[in-house]
Write an enzyme that holds these catalytic residues in place. Sequence first.
Site, PDB file in Angstrom:
ATOM      1  CG  ASP A 170      -2.066  -0.938   1.158  1.00  0.00           C
ATOM      2  OD1 ASP A 170      -2.650  -1.052   0.068  1.00  0.00           O
ATOM      3  OD2 ASP A 170      -2.399  -1.556   2.178  1.00  0.00           O
ATOM      4  CG  LEU A 171       2.693   2.156   3.611  1.00  0.00           C
ATOM      5  CD1 LEU A 171       3.618   1.891   4.787  1.00  0.00           C
ATOM      6  CD2 LEU A 171       1.806   3.362   3.896  1.00  0.00           C
TER       7      LEU A 171
END
Length: 411
Positions: A170-171
């Site tokens: 996600d990051l």
Amino acid sequence: MMMRPLNGTLVLDLTRVVSGPFCTMLLGDLGADIIKIEEPVNGDDSRAFGPPFSGGQSAYFLSVNRNKRSCAVNLKSPEGVQLIRRLAQKADVIIDNFRPGTMDRLGLSYEQLRADNSRLISCSVTGFGRTGIDADRPGYDLIIQGESGMMDITGDPNGLPTKVGTSIADLVTGQYASQAIMAALLERNSTGMGHHVDISMLDCMASLLTFNAGIYFTTGESPGRKGNAHPTIAPYQTFEAADGWLNIGVANDKFWLLFCDVIERPDLASEPRYAKAIDRVRLREELIPIVSREIARQPRQHWIKRLREAGVPYGDIRSVKEVCEAEQLTTRNMVIDMPHPTAGTVKNLLSPFRFDVEDEHEHSPPPLLGQHTFDILKYHLGLPDADITALNNSGVIKTMAPAPQEKVNHG
């Protein structure tokens, strides 16, 4: 006080959970005005991700949503969709992380939106991309970590495939998306035209394989798990001292000689079989046990002191608590405090941007659901108070009572 680079940039944020919100938080830290569009009843999914909660707000949501204004709009209603289309006409960027085709079904296709606003930059964040045989699959961090090969090279060689301890898929996707959006904004300065950016979580994570993919492309063999060891450097891994663990990175031949002096093993320094990096990797099965025995003789602080004095790369194994309280980070203002209306003081780790002029900007805390709906519709769309009230009463939007004392930055 410096002029933040993205001041005056209006971003319409239709994302939720982590990848998209992390992207828009980065843009907000750089000065963009982020309008966070949320579903009126429950808002961003991550508002419910807990425990822990603080003042009714999940720590999860609070960690990736600073510097945003919440506008709660029901995208299942034609009136809600029309509000988004009108806001998109004013915006510089619109970003979503719906499955492919969802924006089209909502009546918010990128082609339609850019027909209304040719300068609009649109960005879609998806699990597997907008094209390809897996385009319609839902993508979540754990799934992508596995599909990208990352879990197959992470963990103990004799243990289970292991995910990274944070939501790395996600990051890193959020980081790539923010970078691509800024590149599109820069290009628009020359052409005056917006573009669409297609960001796939799988693409982003696969790109991090770098030298691991290089090993496969060169040899035809897929690298396996090596625990905390490095596939092409040795000694470069985690070692157990007498009272705990530390990392030591002997990354080249110069460091090898310095390291042998640290552990008081001149015989290893003079051993021709270990003199070159390629040989230390080839002979790691006999070399690492020797090094491990030496490190185990003394406590961590003994080695940390000696390694620091010698200039050999080393690192402690810190807890999250220790990192959040580390002097190196706190003195660089990486930990910020923000007053929140229900959660008290919210602490965040700041984005690592550092410019040559100090940024004195005060960051705004993550918003309450619908906290800024009234202000946004009134300021950006010029809706009369009565119309906003009617939309709220019909469930098209959710508003909170406007706070006259609150100073709102409209970019």
